[in-house]
Design a protein around this motif. Structure first.
Motif, PDB file in Angstrom:
ATOM      1  N   TYR A  94       0.847  -1.193   0.000  1.00  0.00           N
ATOM      2  CA  TYR A  94       0.000   0.000   0.000  1.00  0.00           C
ATOM      3  C   TYR A  94       0.884   1.245   0.000  1.00  0.00           C
ATOM      4  O   TYR A  94       1.939   1.276   0.628  1.00  0.00           O
ATOM      5  N   CYS A  95       0.407   2.276  -0.667  1.00  0.00           N
ATOM      6  CA  CYS A  95       1.037   3.569  -0.472  1.00  0.00           C
ATOM      7  C   CYS A  95       0.163   4.361   0.494  1.00  0.00           C
ATOM      8  O   CYS A  95      -1.063   4.276   0.460  1.00  0.00           O
ATOM      9  N   GLY A  96       0.822   5.071   1.372  1.00  0.00           N
ATOM     10  CA  GLY A  96       0.142   5.848   2.380  1.00  0.00           C
ATOM     11  C   GLY A  96       0.696   7.269   2.416  1.00  0.00           C
ATOM     12  O   GLY A  96       1.841   7.501   2.036  1.00  0.00           O
ATOM     13  N   ALA A  97      -0.121   8.203   2.886  1.00  0.00           N
ATOM     14  CA  ALA A  97       0.313   9.598   2.966  1.00  0.00           C
ATOM     15  C   ALA A  97      -0.287  10.252   4.202  1.00  0.00           C
ATOM     16  O   ALA A  97      -1.313   9.808   4.730  1.00  0.00           O
ATOM     17  N   ARG A  98       0.367  11.302   4.631  1.00  0.00           N
ATOM     18  CA  ARG A  98      -0.111  12.070   5.763  1.00  0.00           C
ATOM     19  C   ARG A  98       0.269  13.522   5.564  1.00  0.00           C
ATOM     20  O   ARG A  98       1.281  13.826   4.936  1.00  0.00           O
ATOM     21  N   ASN A  99      -0.505  14.399   6.138  1.00  0.00           N
ATOM     22  CA  ASN A  99      -0.198  15.822   6.101  1.00  0.00           C
ATOM     23  C   ASN A  99       0.764  16.131   7.227  1.00  0.00           C
ATOM     24  O   ASN A  99       0.443  15.926   8.395  1.00  0.00           O
ATOM     25  N   GLY A 100       1.938  16.594   6.865  1.00  0.00           N
ATOM     26  CA  GLY A 100       2.907  16.942   7.884  1.00  0.00           C
ATOM     27  C   GLY A 100       4.042  15.941   7.990  1.00  0.00           C
ATOM     28  O   GLY A 100       3.909  14.785   7.589  1.00  0.00           O
ATOM     29  N   ARG A 101       5.105  16.396   8.539  1.00  0.00           N
ATOM     30  CA  ARG A 101       6.343  15.623   8.636  1.00  0.00           C
ATOM     31  C   ARG A 101       6.432  14.929   9.988  1.00  0.00           C
ATOM     32  O   ARG A 101       6.262  15.536  11.030  1.00  0.00           O
ATOM     33  N   LEU A 102       6.740  13.645   9.956  1.00  0.00           N
ATOM     34  CA  LEU A 102       6.921  12.874  11.178  1.00  0.00           C
ATOM     35  C   LEU A 102       8.364  12.907  11.633  1.00  0.00           C
ATOM     36  O   LEU A 102       9.271  13.067  10.824  1.00  0.00           O
ATOM     37  N   ILE A 103       8.566  12.705  12.922  1.00  0.00           N
ATOM     38  CA  ILE A 103       9.933  12.497  13.400  1.00  0.00           C
ATOM     39  C   ILE A 103      10.405  11.139  12.926  1.00  0.00           C
ATOM     40  O   ILE A 103       9.593  10.250  12.611  1.00  0.00           O
ATOM     41  N   LEU A 104      11.707  10.982  12.866  1.00  0.00           N
ATOM     42  CA  LEU A 104      12.287   9.784  12.276  1.00  0.00           C
ATOM     43  C   LEU A 104      11.798   8.509  12.948  1.00  0.00           C
ATOM     44  O   LEU A 104      11.465   7.527  12.279  1.00  0.00           O
ATOM     45  N   SER A 105      11.710   8.518  14.250  1.00  0.00           N
ATOM     46  CA  SER A 105      11.346   7.301  14.978  1.00  0.00           C
ATOM     47  C   SER A 105       9.924   6.853  14.702  1.00  0.00           C
ATOM     48  O   SER A 105       9.579   5.705  14.959  1.00  0.00           O
ATOM     49  N   ALA A 106       9.087   7.726  14.189  1.00  0.00           N
ATOM     50  CA  ALA A 106       7.684   7.391  13.923  1.00  0.00           C
ATOM     51  C   ALA A 106       7.387   7.205  12.450  1.00  0.00           C
ATOM     52  O   ALA A 106       6.265   6.845  12.089  1.00  0.00           O
ATOM     53  N   ALA A 107       8.369   7.415  11.614  1.00  0.00           N
ATOM     54  CA  ALA A 107       8.120   7.509  10.171  1.00  0.00           C
ATOM     55  C   ALA A 107       7.552   6.241   9.561  1.00  0.00           C
ATOM     56  O   ALA A 107       6.789   6.314   8.600  1.00  0.00           O
ATOM     57  N   LEU A 108       7.907   5.082  10.075  1.00  0.00           N
ATOM     58  CA  LEU A 108       7.466   3.828   9.468  1.00  0.00           C
ATOM     59  C   LEU A 108       6.209   3.253  10.122  1.00  0.00           C
ATOM     60  O   LEU A 108       5.776   2.161   9.749  1.00  0.00           O
ATOM     61  N   ALA A 109       5.632   3.962  11.052  1.00  0.00           N
ATOM     62  CA  ALA A 109       4.438   3.462  11.738  1.00  0.00           C
ATOM     63  C   ALA A 109       3.190   3.777  10.931  1.00  0.00           C
ATOM     64  O   ALA A 109       2.828   4.944  10.743  1.00  0.00           O
ATOM     65  N   ALA A 110       2.500   2.743  10.482  1.00  0.00           N
ATOM     66  CA  ALA A 110       1.328   2.924   9.627  1.00  0.00           C
ATOM     67  C   ALA A 110       0.221   3.720  10.308  1.00  0.00           C
ATOM     68  O   ALA A 110      -0.557   4.414   9.649  1.00  0.00           O
TER      69      ALA A 110
END
Length: 126
Positions: A94-110
């Motif tokens: 799946y491709c997923g998207a979100r509005n806004g930038r996550l911190i690195l430690s959270a980036a891979l959390a669906a």
């Protein structure tokens, strides 16, 4: 926001496949966007994401050195080049998207992603 994934299929171990995710309704520079995968009975896991415009890609350890995420803003498309595929890479991607930038430690959390495409099946088998 809409995401449309494509490019899945059947490939032999060691082979390659390239997935595409066409997106609309946002500019990828302002959104985090990436690829995730899921197998039956397991949670969706992050594979490769781009957190923001100036961030390098973030990869799951299991795909580092084999998968490459890239984006083409002129085509509003994000790609996932998958090389040296293994049986354990078999999943719905799946491709997923979100509005806004996550911190690195959270980036891979669906759980942090709000928008999803319909998924494309990748089967790695001989």
């Amino acid at each position: 926001v809409q995401l449309q994934a494509s490019g899945g299929g059947l490939v032999q171990p060691g082979g390659s496949l390239k997935l595409s995710c066409a997106f609309s309704g946002f500019t990828s520079d302002s959104y985090g966007i990436g690829w995730f995968r899921q197998v039956p009975g397991k949670a969706r896991e992050g594979v490769a994401v781009i957190r923001g415009r100036y961030d390098p890609p973030t990869y799951a350890n299991s795909v580092k050195g084999r998968f490459t995420i890239s984006r083409d803003n002129t085509k509003s498309t994000v790609y996932l080049q998958m090389n040296d595929l293994k049986a354990e890479d078999t999943a719905v991607y799946y491709c997923g998207a979100r509005n806004g930038r996550l911190i690195l430690s959270a980036a891979l959390a669906a759980a942090h992603y709000d928008y999803w495409g319909q998924g494309t099946l990748v089967t790695v088998s001989s």
